[in-house]
Write a protein that holds these residues in place. Structure first.
Motif: not given
Length: 675
Positions: A413-417
């Motif tokens: 999720q962090l990478i997507d954000w």
């Protein structure tokens, strides 16, 4: 040859004729001896164990009896079934003696039963009293020798033991022949022949006894060497504590034998780098031993003694204590980890003054996470969990595998954000305590997991830090806040918005220039952006940090010191950096009814005022707290009394109803509003 002719022969001629006949059978006897020694050596190798206690003969009495008995049974069958000779060359006497010597009455009895049974089975009952007596006497001789050397360590066997055993073997062999002659169990000429043959076989007996004792000594020494190596692999040589390997074996046995729940308490030094700089690299060699003593035998150990604590050095930087018959839920309910931490720290600080700065982190987990128990998986997942444990006391309620999966989901999720520059942010409004007008807001992460469960912001920051994504994540949150400032301006409400930035990001070269360039790209006034720096994170006084702060401060970007008073260098940080505002933590506001805490808040207000910064109270939840703060002179606050974190659209609507901003973004000063 007739009996009369034998009687006319001299004794010497008779002995020579017997020996000549027996010499023809010597190759067969040597082959049997080699086969027996090979089998014995192979069985020793296959049955090798690591217990040092096995280095005594009596410890494996039955093993020796069955090994020699079965070997003799097979050789006996071959002698009677496959050898078409007048006499049956066979080393049964030596097997019986060695069975008694190595196995005592138990091993000797097993071998005797097998060989006597084999003799009846393959040779019939002819001359049964003679061979039963002969076999019994040979076993008895071995048993006598067993009780002379049986309790002596095998590794100390030497040539004197071989000599003594051989002499006893010869003596009982001769004694057996004499008893057979006295009892007239066989004809005299046959007994005389047996006597002559046994004199010739003494050399072979010496060879067999010497080789077997040498094999045993070599096997015992190899087992002791293996046991020492195993012991060394189970013990940390520097601290003297059992290692992770020993922990795995203990858990395997414990979980198999005891169906109750058990707890693993993991201890780490949170500020390991600082302690190494202060005490040197080898200080942990003594520290882990001292901590282990405190947790198992010291004050903390007395709290846990009902659970039979056992300590293991899990790695160079962690210690594990196993508590038996207790659950994580009970530990959490009784706050046992905090109590143990306090006792252990007190004991350590009494031991060494240098431990005053020590920070001890604890992780608590159930040893049995599910119906399927796999100790290797438990220890592997525990290693992963410890890497993610940044809290001082943490309870791992879910299994380590589940926690690892959850961590991986958050990382994705962090990478997507970061890629989309769109993390889910909401804003907690900041209010003027007297007028109750909105005068700003703080951006907070409000995210959900893939299972649509709330994600705590500290947990997300922990994952970002572990995977070296923190600076990228903080930059994308800053982008969101800058875009939302532009939305507020478009709606006609110049609301100052604050974003949290860590000390790690401030150390990036030209970070301040990058922020100003992005604000200029969006046509956002720098004065509407506040950067909150967490004081407990300790801002390093390095050239890049000073340069970034100077660039931001000169451009008008507000600087906010978050969690003032919760770290170790509050005044130093406040004096070093030109902050626009200072925030006092909600834990101080929650206890503001206490006189000493009011004094602390007053000191914080005085410090902020001295450095030309506004003081903001976080976590205001009651009207009583708000009234006390106003009475003390604190004018700004945020908390659930006024509003929770809300989306940007609701913040704009709230500013429309309760805003207090001029067109240039400065705070208007309307008249007081009745609460």
């Amino acid at each position: 040859m007739t009996q009369e002719n034998q009687g006319s022969m001299s004794v010497w001629e008779f002995v020579l004729s017997a020996w000549k006949a027996e010499l023809a059978n010597y190759p067969i006897l040597l082959m049997q001896s080699a086969a027996m020694l090979g089998i014995f050596s192979l069985v020793l190798m296959l049955s090798r164990v690591s217990k040092v206690s096995e280095a005594m003969l009596h410890a494996r009495a039955s093993f020796y009896g069955w090994t020699l008995g079965l070997t003799g049974f097979v050789l006996l069958a071959m002698a009677f079934q496959l050898m078409n000779l007048p006499s049956k060359p066979y080393i049964g006497s030596d097997l019986l003696f060695m069975a008694g010597l190595l196995g005592g009455w138990r091993g000797g009895g097993i071998c005797w039963a097998l060989l006597v049974g084999g003799r009846f089975l393959f040779g019939g009952a002819h001359q049964a009293p003679a061979f039963v007596l002969d076999m019994s006497m040979l076993v008895l001789g071995g048993i006598v020798m067993h009780y002379r050397i049986g309790y002596k360590p095998i590794t100390s066997f030497g040539w004197r033991d071989v000599r003594n055993a051989w002499l006893v073997r010869v003596a009982f062999s001769m004694l057996s022949t004499g008893l057979v002659h006295v009892l007239a169990l066989v004809p005299a000429h046959i007994n005389a022949r047996v006597f002559a043959l046994r004199i010739l076989g003494c050399a072979l007996s010496l060879l067999i006894i010497g080789c077997m004792l040498a094999l045993l000594r070599r096997d015992a020494r190899e087992r002791e060497s293996h046991a020492r190596a195993l012991s060394m692999s189970h013990t940390n040589l520097l601290t003297g504590l059992p290692t992770r390997l020993a922990l795995g074996e203990f858990l395997e046995e414990l979980l198999r034998a005891d169906a109750r729940q058990h707890v693993l308490m993991t201890f780490q030094v949170a500020n390991l780098k600082e302690m190494v700089r202060a005490l040197g690299h080898d200080w942990t060699d003594h520290f882990w031993g001292e901590l282990s003593f405190s947790l198992t035998q010291g004050p903390a150990g007395r709290m846990l003694e009902g659970f039979k604590p056992r300590s293991y050095q899990f790695s160079d930087s962690s210690l594990i204590v196993v508590l038996q018959g207790v659950s994580l839920e009970w530990m959490e309910q009784e706050q046992m980890a905090l109590r143990v931490q306090a006792e252990a720290m007190a004991a350590l600080r009494n031991t060494h003054a240098a431990y005053m700065q020590l920070q001890l982190r604890i992780g608590v987990s159930n040893a049995r996470m599910g119906p399927q128990v796999n100790v290797a998986s438990i220890l592997r997942d525990l290693s992963l969990a410890l890497q993610s444990n940044e809290q001082m006391v943490r309870y791992f309620h879910s299994s380590f595998a589940e926690q690892s999966d959850k961590d991986e989901d958050v990382r994705r999720q962090l990478i997507d954000w970061i890629h989309t520059a769109n993390p889910p942010m909401q804003y907690q409004p900041k209010f003027h305590l007297m007028t109750r007008h909105v005068c700003g807001a703080e951006a907070l992460l409000r995210a959900q997991s893939v299972k649509e469960q709330p994600l705590a912001p500290p947990y997300v920051i922990e994952i970002a830090t572990r995977h070296q994504l923190l600076s990228q994540f903080e930059w994308c949150t800053l982008e969101v806040v800058a875009r939302d400032i532009k939305r507020c301006l478009a709606a006609g409400y110049p609301i100052p918005l604050a974003v949290n930035i860590s000390a790690t990001t401030l150390t990036l070269p030209r970070f301040g220039d990058r922020v100003l360039a992005f604000l200029d790209l969006l046509s956002v006034p720098p004065r509407l952006l506040f950067i909150e720096i967490t004081e407990s994170g300790h801002v390093p006084d390095v050239e890049t940090v000073r340069a970034n702060i100077v660039v931001l401060q000169r451009a008008g970007v507000g600087l906010s010191l978050d969690d003032f008073g919760t770290g170790y260098s509050a005044l130093t940080t406040l004096a070093t950096i030109p902050f626009t505002e200072v925030k006092i933590d909600h834990s101080m506001i929650a206890r503001i009814d206490q006189p000493r805490m009011r004094e602390a808040v007053a000191l914080a207000l005085e410090s902020a005022t001295r450095y030309n910064a506004a003081l903001v109270a976080e976590g205001v939840e009651t009207e009583a707290q708000s009234a006390v703060l106003l009475e003390m002179g604190v004018l700004f606050g945020q908390g659930y009394l006024f509003s929770r974190a809300i989306p940007m659209e609701e913040l704009i609507q709230m500013a429309r109803r309760r805003g207090a901003f001029c067109a240039d973004g400065t705070l208007r000063s309307p008249g007081p509003i009745r609460a």
